[in-house]
Scaffold this motif. Sequence first.
Motif, PDB file in Angstrom:
ATOM      1  N   ALA A  75      50.091   5.981  74.604  1.00  0.00           N
ATOM      2  CA  ALA A  75      49.202   4.979  74.000  1.00  0.00           C
ATOM      3  C   ALA A  75      47.745   5.152  74.445  1.00  0.00           C
ATOM      4  N   LEU A  76      47.544   5.906  75.519  1.00  0.00           N
ATOM      5  CA  LEU A  76      46.205   5.978  76.114  1.00  0.00           C
ATOM      6  C   LEU A  76      45.123   6.557  75.198  1.00  0.00           C
ATOM      7  N   PRO A  77      45.413   7.623  74.414  1.00  0.00           N
ATOM      8  CA  PRO A  77      44.313   8.180  73.612  1.00  0.00           C
ATOM      9  C   PRO A  77      43.675   7.153  72.664  1.00  0.00           C
ATOM     10  N   ILE A  78      44.508   6.359  71.984  1.00  0.00           N
ATOM     11  CA  ILE A  78      43.944   5.379  71.038  1.00  0.00           C
ATOM     12  C   ILE A  78      43.221   4.275  71.795  1.00  0.00           C
ATOM     13  N   ILE A  79      43.821   3.811  72.891  1.00  0.00           N
ATOM     14  CA  ILE A  79      43.185   2.729  73.659  1.00  0.00           C
ATOM     15  C   ILE A  79      41.836   3.198  74.205  1.00  0.00           C
ATOM     16  N   ALA A  80      41.818   4.411  74.759  1.00  0.00           N
ATOM     17  CA  ALA A  80      40.568   4.925  75.322  1.00  0.00           C
ATOM     18  C   ALA A  80      39.501   5.061  74.228  1.00  0.00           C
ATOM     19  N   ARG A  81      39.929   5.463  73.023  1.00  0.00           N
ATOM     20  CA  ARG A  81      38.960   5.693  71.952  1.00  0.00           C
ATOM     21  C   ARG A  81      38.453   4.374  71.366  1.00  0.00           C
ATOM     22  N   LYS A  82      39.339   3.382  71.249  1.00  0.00           N
ATOM     23  CA  LYS A  82      38.950   2.158  70.545  1.00  0.00           C
ATOM     24  C   LYS A  82      38.398   1.064  71.447  1.00  0.00           C
TER      25      LYS A  82
END
Length: 367
Positions: A75-82
Amino acid sequence: GMPAAPPPVLAPRRKTRQIKVGSVGVGSDSPISVQSMTTTPTTDINATLQQIAELTASGCDIVRVACPSADDADALPIIARKSQIPVIADIHFQPKYVFAAIEAGCAAVRVNPGNIRKFDDQVKEIARAAKDHGTSIRIGVNAGSLEPGILKKYGKATPEALVESAVWEASLFEEHGFHDFKISVKHNDPVIMVAAYEMLAEQGDWPLHLGVTEAGPAFQGTIKSATAFGALLSRGIGDTIRVSLSAPPVEEIKVGNQILQSLNLRPRKLEIVSCPSCGRAQVDVYTLAEQVTAGLEGMEIPLRVAVMGCVVNGPGEAREADLGVASGNGKGQIFVKGEVIKTVPESQIVETLIEEAMRIAEEMGEA
Ligand code: SF4
């Protein structure tokens, strides 16, 4: 006219090296930042982003998310990006998630050397990956998870034990040419915590992240954190802070911001100067102060509002404030910048103060 002199502080900041957590500078050249941690399952991306948005709105500078499983790491890539603010992934036990978090674009990774098996053997690879991705690290030593060797040597989590663990891990990163990290040495006892940070501050120029761990429910946790952070910040020690409460994370941000504002380490926003009330009070000061605080919550302008129970100190304090009320005989004298602008019945004090505050905010916005 002349620009206003900056408000006084109790001590100059301790000089530290400067690091970046994403877009946020951390170290003595940057303002002290306030952090919290999400309580949603990290796998629930929408709920986590929603909570991050709430934290951002309440003044959070950096947010940490737990990463206990492979699904969380995914889940980290989307959370980090958004996320609107830099995201730190919190890693215990599993070194593979350290690498996953770095590759996911997290601004930083918190590692707990005491909880990662054979951590010392992996520092080189972690340092290389972090450097390649511009990721910073927090070495997060925690009284509850000290390395067995150090725990054995000291018997328990003394300040010396916490500091020895932190300095050792720091030296490993530095041996591998990696310097972009901050350190925390958290303990649930403010006295031990303060002693540990003081000792650590003497031993290197690392930026320090302050926290009293497991500080407790809101009342106790607020006081433990405020006393411990106050002792350190008043000596210039501390570059990021996290108030740990058994309460919603937005409460942690409010407390953290209030601690910094109290010490002039962050510009003051709304400040309620209310009297404790006494036998002279002619209104219910507690209720009045609470209603005014609730009515003005979220005001972004620096505004000192005095709420005084009677005319003894009332007019004096109300005059010193931007806005105030001095009550007496079932009425309230409303002051703006030292002038009585009107006298209203008790039932209209709150709405009048809120109206006047909004008017002042509008004027300041236009200035
Ligand atoms: Fe008592 Fe008046 Fe002082 Fe409030 S302002 S504490 S009511 S003397």
